[in-house]
Scaffold this active site. Structure first.
Site, PDB file in Angstrom:
ATOM      1  N   GLU A 442      15.622 -25.309  44.209  1.00  0.00           N
ATOM      2  CA  GLU A 442      14.692 -24.891  43.272  1.00  0.00           C
ATOM      3  C   GLU A 442      15.077 -23.610  42.242  1.00  0.00           C
ATOM      4  OE1 GLU A 442      13.027 -27.466  42.189  1.00  0.00           O
ATOM      5  OE2 GLU A 442      13.109 -28.352  44.478  1.00  0.00           O
ATOM      6  N   GLY A 443      16.331 -23.353  41.937  1.00  0.00           N
ATOM      7  CA  GLY A 443      16.691 -22.054  41.672  1.00  0.00           C
ATOM      8  C   GLY A 443      16.782 -20.994  42.434  1.00  0.00           C
TER       9      GLY A 443
END
Length: 594
Positions: A442-443
């Protein structure tokens, strides 16, 4: 097997005492249907399900793992299908869903607590419904009425699941260079072709259909991220009456062999002229997907919190039972050859590090959740706008700082076990392995730090930070509790204010300043946020009788004395700037040929 008892008293304290959720809901006409009695029953039921259904298949799921059968079939470990069926039939997937399409409409302040429990009991299992919830958020916000009618109800009730397909073998963070193509057809559909990797729940045996949200580029799309569109691409095409039609031309190519979350099927997905339909307007795919991504990033913080909570509970239980050496002060168990290690100050240090992290993380997650609810449900445009600004500022902190500190907490708790912590049978090494991924997907946390400092601080000249600091100082100025957290929080706020001005003053001349200082700035900011959370908890406990409330103040004492001083070391590293890392010639990093 690991033990887990949901910390319901701590959850109720955060929900009721710290943030006064019942009053918040009743003062908002869009949330007035939520009552604390129902919410309490929800929390009780999830506590039971997490402990009795999900926890028992956590270790066995890790040992068995998701299985790729080579013919496009992926099966989940023993017990997962039955657990998911019970989970879905109990209404948990659609708990926060839009009631117009079959969801239950509960706010994030409620669902963050149920999500925490699921992540604590079984991180791999949690990812399957979590990705579905994220996909429904995106479809509800950006999809057409026809798409909402087609997909949402069956995703909410757990018949169908969802994914998000972003990453490609050559394109992770830099989505602007994706190669997946979407070619329009005369009937309004698109043919989607390309390969996506690291797709959580891309293929499995838990649901009848899997609804993929896929980023792709249409012909002649603008270069970079401005040319990305979003498409809904179902595993099975859906007939007009809602029944399943023929299989779409997409398939899993393989699943990843991972360090942790082994029961979660992380797939390589191949799309071969698969039928898809555009979600939202052309070339707006990234903004549509970020509706999902921002919620997912907050939820990843909850994954970290879950790992930290599970690790703490088991380490505390072990420390109270394990005899080793004698207490430094006095003999504690003369009838035994050794005292329990809980009497050793260093063991308490490790446990309290983890406990302080879980309590501050939970409070911070609830703070962000309340702002998400304010942004989504408020009828006052100014309140919604202010909440959106806080969410923008704090989302990268909720993802990155919470998961960084969570891994640290799980390692501390593993250390409590000594050698036994490294042995599979005790379960601690799995908690460490599973929690590790939360810092990456998610980053990555480095990207989150860049988002915080580069976008949320530098691009608006620190306005978001100034507003947040003003809120903190106003609260501290009105605190009734007499506690050291007050001055400590004010000092931390001064540190962040000065640090922000330092960075803003340097970035004009030092092009690498943001990239070089972002992680340390994020950690310094995180410690301020935790200090604010402890101030909120101390104030909420002030004047209330009982050890439960007294211990909130004691834990805040520990935080002030043993954890918060770290803010100064991170501040000093930020002030040192990026030059110490950029002064090396590129040749320094060349690996000598063998």
């Amino acid at each position: 097997m690991a033990v887990y008892n949901a910390p319901l008293n701590d959850m109720r304290f955060i929900l009721n005492d710290v943030f006064n959720a019942p009053k918040f809901w009743q003062n908002n006409e869009n949330l007035a249907h939520v009552d604390i009695e129902t919410v309490d029953m929800i929390l009780e039921e999830m506590a039971k399900l997490s402990k009795n259904i999900l926890l028992p298949i956590n270790r066995s799921g890790d040992e068995e793992g998701a299985t790729f059968h080579g013919d496009g079939v992926v099966t989940t470990p023993t017990g997962f299908k039955e657990a998911y069926k019970q989970f879905a039939e109990s209404g948990w997937v659609g708990l926060s869903g839009n009631a117009e399409y079959g969801g239950q409409g509960f706010p994030k302040m409620v669902t963050m607590l149920t999500e925490e429990m699921v992540f604590t009991a079984n991180q791999s299992f949690a990812l399957y419904p979590n990705l579905t919830v994220g996909a429904t958020l995106c479809l509800n916000a950006a999809g057409s009425e026809e798409q909402k009618q087609t997909y949402l109800e069956k995703m909410y009730n757990g018949e169908w699941s969802g994914t998000m397909c972003l990453t490609e073998p050559h394109a992770g963070t830099d989505l602007g260079i994706i190669k997946t193509k979407a070619v329009p057809n005369d009937d309004g559909s698109f043919d989607i072709s390309g390969t996506k990797i690291f797709i959580t729940g891309g293929e499995h045996d838990l649901t009848d259909n899997i609804i993929h949200l896929v980023l792709a580029k249409t012909p002649n799309a603008p270069e970079g991220s401005k040319g990305i569109s979003l498409f809904v691409v179902p595993k099975f095409l859906v007939n007009e009456d809602g029944s399943l039609g023929e299989r779409n031309t997409l398939a899993v190519g393989s699943i990843e062999h991972k360090m942790g979350i082994k029961a979660s099927a992380t797939c390589v997905m191949n799309f071969d002229n698969a039928k898809g339909w555009m979600v939202g307007a052309e070339n707006t795919g990234l903004s549509s997907m970020f509706i999902m991504m921002n919620y997912e990033r907050v939820t990843m913080g909850l994954q970290g919190l879950g790992g930290s909570e599970l690790a703490y509970q088991n380490a505390a239980l072990y420390a109270n039972d394990r005899g080793q050496g004698r207490s430094d002060t006095q003999l504690q168990s003369p009838e035994k050859p050794a005292d329990a290690i809980i009497h050793h100050a260093d063991v308490r240090r490790m446990l309290l590090n983890a406990k302080a992290n879980t309590e501050a993380s939970r409070c911070f997650a609830m703070y962000v959740a309340k702002n998400l609810d304010e942004e989504k449900f408020s009828t006052d445009p100014e309140l919604a706008k202010a909440a959106a600004a806080r969410v923008a500022l704090l989302t990268p902190v909720a993802k990155a700082f919470l998961t960084d500190k969570a891994l640290e907490a799980t390692v501390d708790c593993q250390q409590v076990f000594g050698g036994h912590g490294y042995i599979r049978e005790w379960g601690m090494e799995q908690i460490v392995r599973d929690t590790r991924i939360a810092q990456i997907y998610e980053g990555t946390n480095g990207i989150q730090a860049l988002d915080l400092l580069g976008r949320k601080v530098a691009r608006n000249n620190g306005k978001y930070v100034t507003n947040f600091l003003g809120e903190i100082r106003d609260f501290i100025g009105n605190m009734q509790a007499d506690h050291g957290i007050k001055q400590a929080t004010l000092d931390a706020a001064d540190t962040i204010e000065a640090l922000t001005q330092t960075v803003l003053g340097n970035i004009g001349e030092r092009k690498n300043e943001v990239n070089g200082c972002a992680v340390d700035y994020m950690h310094a900011f995180g410690y301020l946020a935790y200090s604010y959370m402890f101030a909120l908890m101390v104030e909420a406990a002030n004047g209330k009788e009982g050890d439960f409330y007294t211990n909130k103040a004691k834990l805040a004492d520990y935080f002030v004395g043993r954890i918060l001083p770290r803010i100064e070391s991170h501040a000093q590293m930020v002030q040192a700037g990026s030059d110490p890392m950029m002064n090396f010639d590129l040749d320094y990093f060349n690996v000598p040929a063998s």
